[in-house]
Design a protein around this motif. Structure first.
Motif, mmCIF file in Angstrom:
data_model
loop_
_atom_site.group_PDB
_atom_site.id
_atom_site.type_symbol
_atom_site.label_atom_id
_atom_site.label_comp_id
_atom_site.label_asym_id
_atom_site.label_seq_id
_atom_site.Cartn_x
_atom_site.Cartn_y
_atom_site.Cartn_z
ATOM 1 N N VAL A 48 -23.792 -16.775 3.006
ATOM 2 C CA VAL A 48 -24.099 -15.776 4.028
ATOM 3 C C VAL A 48 -24.659 -16.353 5.327
ATOM 4 O O VAL A 48 -24.655 -15.681 6.349
ATOM 5 N N ASN A 49 -25.143 -17.616 5.298
ATOM 6 C CA ASN A 49 -25.721 -18.175 6.522
ATOM 7 C C ASN A 49 -25.846 -19.689 6.371
ATOM 8 O O ASN A 49 -25.891 -20.220 5.264
ATOM 9 N N ALA A 50 -25.915 -20.363 7.500
ATOM 10 C CA ALA A 50 -26.256 -21.786 7.553
ATOM 11 C C ALA A 50 -27.234 -21.954 8.708
ATOM 12 O O ALA A 50 -27.066 -21.359 9.770
ATOM 13 N N ARG A 51 -28.257 -22.740 8.473
ATOM 14 C CA ARG A 51 -29.282 -22.948 9.509
ATOM 15 C C ARG A 51 -29.776 -24.376 9.407
ATOM 16 O O ARG A 51 -29.456 -25.095 8.466
ATOM 17 N N TRP A 52 -30.573 -24.801 10.368
ATOM 18 C CA TRP A 52 -31.061 -26.174 10.422
ATOM 19 C C TRP A 52 -32.432 -26.182 11.056
ATOM 20 O O TRP A 52 -32.856 -25.228 11.692
ATOM 21 N N GLY A 53 -33.114 -27.304 10.888
ATOM 22 C CA GLY A 53 -34.424 -27.460 11.508
ATOM 23 C C GLY A 53 -34.799 -28.922 11.576
ATOM 24 O O GLY A 53 -34.346 -29.732 10.773
ATOM 25 N N GLY A 54 -35.612 -29.255 12.567
ATOM 26 C CA GLY A 54 -36.109 -30.617 12.719
ATOM 27 C C GLY A 54 -37.551 -30.699 12.238
ATOM 28 O O GLY A 54 -38.357 -29.813 12.513
ATOM 29 N N HIS A 55 -37.863 -31.734 11.490
ATOM 30 C CA HIS A 55 -39.215 -31.966 10.982
ATOM 31 C C HIS A 55 -39.664 -33.360 11.398
ATOM 32 O O HIS A 55 -38.886 -34.124 11.961
ATOM 33 N N ALA A 56 -40.898 -33.722 11.123
ATOM 34 C CA ALA A 56 -41.457 -34.999 11.585
ATOM 35 C C ALA A 56 -40.671 -36.211 11.079
ATOM 36 O O ALA A 56 -40.477 -37.174 11.812
ATOM 37 N N THR A 57 -40.190 -36.167 9.829
ATOM 38 C CA THR A 57 -39.523 -37.348 9.257
ATOM 39 C C THR A 57 -38.095 -37.085 8.796
ATOM 40 O O THR A 57 -37.438 -37.979 8.278
ATOM 41 N N TYR A 58 -37.610 -35.854 8.978
ATOM 42 C CA TYR A 58 -36.251 -35.535 8.539
ATOM 43 C C TYR A 58 -35.721 -34.312 9.280
ATOM 44 O O TYR A 58 -36.479 -33.514 9.812
ATOM 45 N N ASP A 59 -34.393 -34.200 9.307
ATOM 46 C CA ASP A 59 -33.716 -32.990 9.758
ATOM 47 C C ASP A 59 -33.189 -32.290 8.508
ATOM 48 O O ASP A 59 -32.863 -32.946 7.517
ATOM 49 N N ARG A 60 -33.103 -30.969 8.556
ATOM 50 C CA ARG A 60 -32.706 -30.210 7.358
ATOM 51 C C ARG A 60 -31.588 -29.231 7.689
ATOM 52 O O ARG A 60 -31.611 -28.552 8.701
ATOM 53 N N ILE A 61 -30.604 -29.169 6.777
ATOM 54 C CA ILE A 61 -29.549 -28.153 6.797
ATOM 55 C C ILE A 61 -29.790 -27.259 5.584
ATOM 56 O O ILE A 61 -30.012 -27.761 4.470
ATOM 57 N N VAL A 62 -29.748 -25.938 5.791
ATOM 58 C CA VAL A 62 -29.920 -24.983 4.697
ATOM 59 C C VAL A 62 -28.725 -24.036 4.689
ATOM 60 O O VAL A 62 -28.367 -23.468 5.725
ATOM 61 N N ILE A 63 -28.105 -23.878 3.526
ATOM 62 C CA ILE A 63 -27.000 -22.936 3.349
ATOM 63 C C ILE A 63 -27.517 -21.819 2.436
ATOM 64 O O ILE A 63 -27.867 -22.069 1.284
ATOM 65 N N ASP A 64 -27.596 -20.604 2.989
ATOM 66 C CA ASP A 64 -28.121 -19.448 2.250
ATOM 67 C C ASP A 64 -27.016 -18.787 1.433
ATOM 68 O O ASP A 64 -25.889 -18.616 1.924
ATOM 69 N N LEU A 65 -27.367 -18.389 0.200
ATOM 70 C CA LEU A 65 -26.395 -17.841 -0.741
ATOM 71 C C LEU A 65 -26.855 -16.509 -1.308
ATOM 72 O O LEU A 65 -28.063 -16.265 -1.416
ATOM 73 N N GLN A 66 -25.904 -15.695 -1.714
ATOM 74 C CA GLN A 66 -26.172 -14.515 -2.535
ATOM 75 C C GLN A 66 -25.523 -14.780 -3.879
ATOM 76 O O GLN A 66 -24.352 -15.143 -3.941
ATOM 77 N N GLY A 67 -26.280 -14.587 -4.954
ATOM 78 C CA GLY A 67 -25.782 -14.914 -6.285
ATOM 79 C C GLY A 67 -26.389 -16.226 -6.716
ATOM 80 O O GLY A 67 -27.461 -16.615 -6.256
ATOM 81 N N TYR A 68 -25.684 -16.938 -7.571
ATOM 82 C CA TYR A 68 -26.182 -18.219 -8.056
ATOM 83 C C TYR A 68 -25.731 -19.358 -7.151
ATOM 84 O O TYR A 68 -24.860 -19.181 -6.297
ATOM 85 N N THR A 69 -26.344 -20.530 -7.320
ATOM 86 C CA THR A 69 -25.937 -21.706 -6.542
ATOM 87 C C THR A 69 -24.740 -22.351 -7.240
ATOM 88 O O THR A 69 -24.847 -22.754 -8.393
ATOM 89 N N PRO A 70 -23.593 -22.437 -6.575
ATOM 90 C CA PRO A 70 -22.411 -23.043 -7.194
ATOM 91 C C PRO A 70 -22.519 -24.569 -7.211
ATOM 92 O O PRO A 70 -23.490 -25.146 -6.726
ATOM 93 N N THR A 71 -21.501 -25.213 -7.720
ATOM 94 C CA THR A 71 -21.412 -26.665 -7.651
ATOM 95 C C THR A 71 -21.228 -27.068 -6.189
ATOM 96 O O THR A 71 -20.419 -26.473 -5.481
ATOM 97 N N VAL A 72 -22.002 -28.054 -5.749
ATOM 98 C CA VAL A 72 -21.923 -28.498 -4.360
ATOM 99 C C VAL A 72 -21.732 -30.007 -4.345
ATOM 100 O O VAL A 72 -22.416 -30.731 -5.069
ATOM 101 N N THR A 73 -20.808 -30.472 -3.519
ATOM 102 C CA THR A 73 -20.645 -31.909 -3.299
ATOM 103 C C THR A 73 -20.922 -32.200 -1.828
ATOM 104 O O THR A 73 -20.525 -31.431 -0.955
ATOM 105 N N VAL A 74 -21.614 -33.293 -1.589
ATOM 106 C CA VAL A 74 -21.875 -33.774 -0.236
ATOM 107 C C VAL A 74 -21.251 -35.161 -0.158
ATOM 108 O O VAL A 74 -21.643 -36.063 -0.903
ATOM 109 N N THR A 75 -20.285 -35.313 0.752
ATOM 110 C CA THR A 75 -19.494 -36.533 0.803
ATOM 111 C C THR A 75 -19.406 -37.064 2.228
ATOM 112 O O THR A 75 -19.035 -36.313 3.135
ATOM 113 N N PRO A 76 -19.706 -38.342 2.441
ATOM 114 C CA PRO A 76 -19.430 -38.942 3.756
ATOM 115 C C PRO A 76 -17.910 -39.002 3.972
ATOM 116 O O PRO A 76 -17.159 -39.361 3.062
#
Length: 170
Positions: A48-76
């Protein structure tokens, strides 16, 4: 002679009975398994959404879901492309991550979009330079993230509410 014929008859009848039992047992157990799993099958999770934020030591990507968290792969990947068309995603960067969720959808059963986040966004954080939704196709929802340098990341799920997170170290 009668004894031999009796043995043959008993062996033949036993074989026929065994074959009949096996042929009836397989379909019955298969249909039981199918109907049992159909009853407990959860609906496809929605992105339903994707958002991001900057923090002191890292940047963050968040993908918001409705239901359960499916299988996710992160690949360069060497390049980001849109699912289906294969056209390049116009995000500036030298390094890219593909984030792929399955099973997942960003649309409802009628085909209407439930995704309210950005489709293509240039970002000016320490590491994260862009984010794009690159696909919602055949049970897969895909995002691409762009970076100027090699991203060192950690990916995990969070619950209540359901979301998938990628933290990129500075």
């Amino acid at each position: 002679m009668i004894n031999t014929r009796l043995r043959q008859f008993v062996a033949l009848a036993t074989g026929a009975l065994l074959a009949a039992c096996l042929s009836f047992a397989a379909p019955a157990s298969a249909s039981t398994l199918t109907s049992a799993t159909a009853d407990v099958q959860a609906p496809t999770p929605l992105v339903v959404n994707a958002r991001w934020g900057g923090h002191a030591t890292y940047d963050r990507i968040v993908i918001d879901l409705q239901g359960y968290t499916p299988t996710v792969t992160v690949t360069p990947v060497a390049q980001l492309v849109y699912d289906g068309s294969g056209k390049p995603v116009p995000l500036a960067g030298k390094h890219f991550l593909e984030i792929r969720l399955n099973p997942a959808a960003a649309h409802d059963d009628a085909g209407g979009s439930v995704y309210r986040g950005p489709k293509l966004q240039k970002i000016y954080l320490s590491k994260l330079k862009g984010l794009a939704m690159t696909g919602d196709y055949e049970g897969y929802v895909t995002f691409g993230a762009a970076f100027d340098t090699v991203p060192y990341y950690r990916a995990y799920s969070l619950h209540s509410p359901e979301r998938f997170v990628v933290d990129i170290a500075h």
